[in-house]
Write an enzyme that holds these catalytic residues in place. Structure first.
Site, short mmCIF file in Angstrom:
data_model
loop_
_atom_site.label_atom_id
_atom_site.label_comp_id
_atom_site.label_asym_id
_atom_site.label_seq_id
_atom_site.Cartn_x
_atom_site.Cartn_y
_atom_site.Cartn_z
N CYS A 65 -55.37 -75.39 41.27
CA CYS A 65 -53.80 -75.00 40.85
C CYS A 65 -53.13 -75.20 42.21
O CYS A 65 -53.59 -74.43 43.17
CB CYS A 65 -53.68 -73.60 40.20
N CYS A 69 -49.96 -67.68 42.90
CA CYS A 69 -49.81 -66.61 42.38
C CYS A 69 -51.27 -65.78 42.43
O CYS A 69 -52.28 -66.05 42.29
CB CYS A 69 -50.07 -67.02 40.54
N CYS A 72 -54.21 -64.81 40.34
CA CYS A 72 -55.01 -65.56 39.53
C CYS A 72 -55.87 -66.46 40.25
O CYS A 72 -55.94 -66.77 41.75
CB CYS A 72 -53.84 -67.12 39.08
N CYS A 109 -55.03 -70.99 21.80
CA CYS A 109 -54.05 -71.08 22.99
C CYS A 109 -54.61 -72.16 23.80
O CYS A 109 -55.66 -72.02 24.23
CB CYS A 109 -53.85 -69.87 23.49
N CYS A 142 -50.83 -72.84 20.28
CA CYS A 142 -49.75 -72.45 21.29
C CYS A 142 -50.31 -73.22 22.45
O CYS A 142 -51.53 -73.25 22.88
CB CYS A 142 -49.98 -70.93 21.52
N CYS A 202 -43.58 -67.32 23.44
CA CYS A 202 -44.70 -66.17 23.84
C CYS A 202 -44.48 -65.93 25.18
O CYS A 202 -44.78 -66.79 26.03
CB CYS A 202 -46.15 -66.70 23.47
N ARG A 272 -49.78 -58.39 21.92
CA ARG A 272 -51.04 -58.64 22.23
C ARG A 272 -51.67 -57.92 23.38
O ARG A 272 -51.01 -58.19 24.62
CB ARG A 272 -51.10 -60.10 22.28
#
Length: 378
Positions: A65, A69, A72, A109, A142, A202, A272
């Site tokens: 990626c 972040c 992550c 998901c 999702c 979400c 969740r």
């Protein structure tokens, strides 16, 4: 306790607590913890009964990626030894999804690393959504693909997606300390795009990144304002090779207070328990089911979770039941207007600093399931 009685009354009326009341929940003592759980549990049961919705993650594209972040393991410059692979083919993703559905999940998901999807990526994911729904007509799907450009949410909706996930993660005030390659406002914009396209929004948070109580309350109130149908609460998994690998501030008690606060602020929303429950709640996971009505089954994106069989046993032993595919997740007043559910996720006390023991033994990099030749955990 007058505070808890007030919060229960407000929760049953869908009235938000004040910021001071939300902060007071996080500042309660360990002696009051079971009272806090019992109070928030009344609100949870009023809106969701004893049902637990199971969700299953399929990591469509892992690692590599370009975003930075700090939490992550897939970030730019990550030294974490995670699985790295490019896009799964639709049939591979469908096979992975089938494992979770067989384990009792009702929502799949679909997640892909990256800043956001290209139009070609949206085509690719749309094909995957259609393939999964072709095999499992009633499953909720999702998508979680990063920042959306204009028109992309609509295309995902047309392909059959029910929801879109994009977390705010932390407060606007501290966001720049966690990520520099995009902004908090970018994330808000994507959640709003999903809403506008008719997708069930979400959006949630990550606790345990060094934030204070004020930050937690800020992000949860910001989420309430965005009005998502589901709020995933992640607890930071400090993966070796990431900048936050040394952040071990959470305790089971702290996690339960955070979940209770979220339930009081978002009483009728699917809350969740997401990543990190096994690492930080540990043996207290069953208590968290009195606060949240949704969990992920099996593994996460790059780390392993509790065995799927153990999840199911935990739910049953705690006196809860897995939500069926034919049951509507959301309360009637929310389900009637939303895409999701209409066809049926610092300190020990207050913000006092506390350094917890680093339980690195509980963090295991995922080596099975999507992207491998090994059977998934479901």
């Amino acid at each position: 306790m007058d505070l808890l009685n007030t919060l229960v009354d407000k929760g049953l009326r869908r009235e938000p607590p004040s910021r001071e009341e939300a902060l007071a929940v996080l500042a309660t003592s360990d002696d009051d913890l079971l009272d806090v759980v019992a109070a928030a549990g009344k609100v949870r049961r009023h809106w969701f009964g004893r049902r637990v919705k199971l969700n299953y993650l399929v990591n469509l594209k892992s690692g590599l990626c370009p975003e930075d972040c700090s939490y992550c393991s897939q970030r730019l410059g990550s030294e974490a030894g995670i699985l790295k692979y490019t896009w799964l083919k639709p049939e591979q993703a469908t096979e992975a999804a089938a494992a979770g559905l067989a384990g009792g999940a009702k929502r799949v998901c679909l997640v892909a690393s990256g800043r956001g999807p290209t139009d070609r990526d949206v085509d690719r994911v749309s094909e995957t959504i259609r393939a999964i729904k072709g095999e499992h007509e009633d499953v909720e799907v999702c998508a979680c693909l990063g920042l959306l450009s204009d028109g992309q949410a609509e295309r995902l909706r047309q392909a059959g997606a029910d929801a879109y996930n994009h977390n705010l993660n932390t407060s606007e005030a501290t966001y720049g300390d966690i990520t520099t390659t995009h902004t908090y406002a970018d994330r808000v914009d994507t959640v709003q795009k999903a809403h506008a396209a008719g997708l069930s929004a979400c959006s949630g948070l990550i606790a345990g990144m060094g934030e204070g109580d004020e930050d937690l309350v800020d992000v949860v109130f910001a989420l309430r304002e965005l009005d998502p149908d589901s709020v995933p609460v992640n607890f930071l998994i400090p993966v070796e090779g990431t900048p936050l690998a040394g952040e071990w501030h959470l305790t089971p008690q702290r996690c339960l207070r955070i979940l209770a606060m979220v339930r009081f602020v978002c009483p009728d929303v699917e809350v969740r328990i997401a990543g990190g429950r096994e690492v930080h709640l540990r043996t207290m996971q069953p208590l968290a089911l009195h606060l949240a009505n949704s969990i992920f089954l099996g593994d996460y994106l790059t780390t392993e979770g509790q065995a799927g069989k153990a999840d199911l046993e935990m739910i049953a032993d705690a006196g809860f039941e897995v939500e069926g595919a034919d049951e509507v997740t959301l309360p009637e007043h929310r389900a009637a207007g939303g895409a999701c559910g209409s066809h049926e996720g610092g300190g020990v006390c207050g913000s006092t600093p506390h350094v917890n023991e680093a339980r690195t033994d509980l963090v295991a990099v995922r080596r099975r399931g999507a992207g491998t030749d090994l059977a998934p955990n479901a």
